[in-house]
Design a protein around this motif. Structure first.
Motif, PDB file in Angstrom:
ATOM      1  N   LEU A 166       0.853  -1.196   0.000  1.00 20.15           N
ATOM      2  CA  LEU A 166       0.000   0.000   0.000  1.00 20.15           C
ATOM      3  C   LEU A 166       0.882   1.237   0.000  1.00 20.15           C
ATOM      4  N   VAL A 167       0.662   2.117  -0.967  1.00 17.46           N
ATOM      5  CA  VAL A 167       1.358   3.407  -1.037  1.00 17.46           C
ATOM      6  C   VAL A 167       0.351   4.469  -0.607  1.00 17.46           C
ATOM      7  N   THR A 168       0.621   5.158   0.507  1.00 16.83           N
ATOM      8  CA  THR A 168      -0.407   5.983   1.148  1.00 16.83           C
ATOM      9  C   THR A 168      -0.666   7.319   0.477  1.00 16.83           C
ATOM     10  N   ARG A 169       0.290   7.814  -0.315  1.00 17.41           N
ATOM     11  CA  ARG A 169       0.116   9.079  -1.036  1.00 17.41           C
ATOM     12  C   ARG A 169       0.575   8.883  -2.474  1.00 17.41           C
ATOM     13  N   ARG A 170       0.310   9.853  -3.311  1.00 21.70           N
ATOM     14  CA  ARG A 170       0.784   9.780  -4.689  1.00 21.70           C
ATOM     15  C   ARG A 170       2.290  10.001  -4.709  1.00 21.70           C
ATOM     16  N   ASP A 209      -5.628   9.650  -6.138  1.00 20.98           N
ATOM     17  CA  ASP A 209      -6.281  10.922  -5.812  1.00 20.98           C
ATOM     18  C   ASP A 209      -5.467  11.755  -4.826  1.00 20.98           C
ATOM     19  N   ASP A 210      -4.434  11.138  -4.230  1.00 20.16           N
ATOM     20  CA  ASP A 210      -3.534  11.824  -3.290  1.00 20.16           C
ATOM     21  C   ASP A 210      -4.278  12.402  -2.095  1.00 20.16           C
ATOM     22  N   VAL A 211      -5.326  11.734  -1.652  1.00 18.69           N
ATOM     23  CA  VAL A 211      -6.090  12.155  -0.478  1.00 18.69           C
ATOM     24  C   VAL A 211      -5.486  11.475   0.748  1.00 18.69           C
ATOM     25  N   PRO A 212      -5.127  12.228   1.805  1.00 16.62           N
ATOM     26  CA  PRO A 212      -4.544  11.609   2.995  1.00 16.62           C
ATOM     27  C   PRO A 212      -5.448  10.519   3.565  1.00 16.62           C
ATOM     28  N   ALA A 224       3.255  -4.916   2.952  1.00 16.34           N
ATOM     29  CA  ALA A 224       4.063  -3.723   3.235  1.00 16.34           C
ATOM     30  C   ALA A 224       3.177  -2.498   3.111  1.00 16.34           C
ATOM     31  N   ILE A 225       3.447  -1.520   3.955  1.00 15.17           N
ATOM     32  CA  ILE A 225       2.796  -0.220   3.878  1.00 15.17           C
ATOM     33  C   ILE A 225       3.899   0.814   3.698  1.00 15.17           C
ATOM     34  N   CYS A 226       3.672   1.736   2.762  1.00 13.43           N
ATOM     35  CA  CYS A 226       4.678   2.752   2.448  1.00 13.43           C
ATOM     36  C   CYS A 226       4.118   4.125   2.820  1.00 13.43           C
ATOM     37  N   PRO A 227       4.376   4.593   4.048  1.00 14.18           N
ATOM     38  CA  PRO A 227       3.838   5.875   4.500  1.00 14.18           C
ATOM     39  C   PRO A 227       4.775   7.033   4.202  1.00 14.18           C
ATOM     40  N   THR A 228       4.278   8.234   4.457  1.00 16.57           N
ATOM     41  CA  THR A 228       5.077   9.450   4.342  1.00 16.57           C
ATOM     42  C   THR A 228       4.941  10.232   5.640  1.00 16.57           C
ATOM     43  N   VAL A 229       5.618  11.375   5.707  1.00 16.46           N
ATOM     44  CA  VAL A 229       5.574  12.200   6.912  1.00 16.46           C
ATOM     45  C   VAL A 229       4.171  12.716   7.203  1.00 16.46           C
ATOM     46  N   SER A 230       3.307  12.748   6.198  1.00 15.70           N
ATOM     47  CA  SER A 230       1.946  13.234   6.417  1.00 15.70           C
ATOM     48  C   SER A 230       1.047  12.192   7.062  1.00 15.70           C
ATOM     49  N   ASP A 231       1.527  10.954   7.191  1.00 12.81           N
ATOM     50  CA  ASP A 231       0.761   9.885   7.843  1.00 12.81           C
ATOM     51  C   ASP A 231       1.201   9.759   9.290  1.00 12.81           C
ATOM     52  N   LYS A 232       0.247   9.662  10.178  1.00 15.53           N
ATOM     53  CA  LYS A 232       0.559   9.510  11.587  1.00 15.53           C
ATOM     54  C   LYS A 232       0.342   8.057  11.990  1.00 15.53           C
ATOM     55  N   LEU A 233       1.392   7.435  12.531  1.00 17.43           N
ATOM     56  CA  LEU A 233       1.320   6.043  12.954  1.00 17.43           C
ATOM     57  C   LEU A 233       1.717   5.927  14.420  1.00 17.43           C
ATOM     58  N   PRO A 234       0.859   6.404  15.333  1.00 17.68           N
ATOM     59  CA  PRO A 234       1.123   6.244  16.762  1.00 17.68           C
ATOM     60  C   PRO A 234       0.898   4.802  17.193  1.00 17.68           C
TER      61      PRO A 234
END
Length: 322
Positions: free
Chosen positions: A7-11, A31-34, A49-59
């Protein structure tokens, strides 16, 4: 053999998405929607696998109590304070990042912010666009000369050292720094950088203070009202590190009172929300552009792919951080 599901979380840049789609069963965010925290939490049971970015919060609360299907987080970015790495480790999930490839562009932006703040470029551009410029005059929008001034670096890692090189070799600035960890002599020799024994020593001496430390609990609001008061009234603060390193309300107050002369910010706590008080100051505010060049963003994505490839081939990922 079925392809691994990722999973790629953003474009992401197209060449990177093309590579991932060829190698994996990739779900892209066209769609690049958070994504919501709930959606990310649910993904742990559906993807390898999950591919997050700094805009994703994973607490910690995002990670499942039971052993998840997801075995690796291929983070797009060098910083990973948005991921609770302890919770990831407890769930048996590897975390990787993308160091080195963004050092030069982020350092370039730190220098850009220094110059914009020192020469009041953002204020001047707004004045021209608003039709308020009345013409040249000797006392109009007087700024600060940076050539020969003192460039203070907090966090003398890859990006901090690269920014120091630009400041020293490009503008003849004296470089001083503080780092919580030992720095190799050859690193400081490149810019004749002088170590200081504390954050406070750098703040008191520097004409420009550039922040380059990681985020997270240990550096939360490292720059607060007390430390801002230690800086020269002519000093400039630059932050291309992590937003939570600076207490934005304290900074807005310091700018309003003239405690310091200016600031250049590319990152903010709680992005994309910015405290209204900060918007009313003379700070230069950019929308997290540190690594935003085509070459850099593609290189970051390819590094994520390299990390995934190594992991699923049974090798240690080259950029594992947890």
């Amino acid at each position: 053999m079925a392809k691994r599901k990722i999973l790629v979380t953003r474009r992401w840049p197209k060449p990177v998405e093309d590579r991932l789609s060829e190698t994996y069963d990739a779900t892209l965010n066209s769609d690049d929607v958070p994504m919501s925290s709930e959606a990310i939490a649910a993904a742990f049971s559906d993807y390898d696998a999950i591919c997050p970015t700094v805009s994703d919060k994973l607490p910690a609360g995002v990670f499942p109590a039971e052993t998840p299907r997801t075995r690796i987080l291929g983070n797009f970015g060098v910083g990973f304070s948005h991921i609770d790495t302890d919770a990831a480790g407890a769930a048996g999930i590897v975390v990787t990042n993308t160091p080195d490839v963004l050092s030069e562009c982020t350092a370039d932006l730190a220098i850009t912010l220094m110059l914009m703040a020192a020469r009041r470029a953002s204020e001047g551009e707004r004045e021209v666009r608003a039709g308020d410029w009345a013409g040249w005059r000797p006392t109009h929008m007087i700024g600060t000369k940076v050539s020969g001034a003192t460039f203070g670096v907090l966090g003398f890692g890859r990006i901090g050292r690269t920014a120091a090189k630009r400041a020293h070799h490009g503008f003849g600035m004296k470089v001083i720094y503080y780092d919580a960890f030992p720095v190799k002599p050859e690193f400081s020799a490149e810019t004749r950088a002088e170590a200081r024994d504390s954050i406070e020593a750098v703040l008191r001496e520097a004409d420009v203070v550039s922040l380059h430390m990681p985020g997270g609990r240990e550096n939360y609001h490292l720059i607060n009202a007390e430390r801002l008061a230690m800086m020269k009234p002519t000093a400039i603060l630059v932050n291309t590190a992590r937003g939570e390193v600076v207490d934005a309300n304290a900074l807005a107050d310091a700018l309003g009172r003239g405690t310091i002369a200016g600031a250049g910010l590319d990152v903010y706590e709680g992005e994309p929300t910015i405290p209204p008080a900060l918007l009313r100051t003379n700070a230069v505010l950019l929308p997290h552009l540190g690594s935003a060049t085509k070459a850099t963003r593609e290189a970051m994505g390819m590094m994520v792919a390299d990390n995934l490839d190594a992991f699923f081939a049974g090798r240690e990922p080259p950029n594992r951080v947890a």
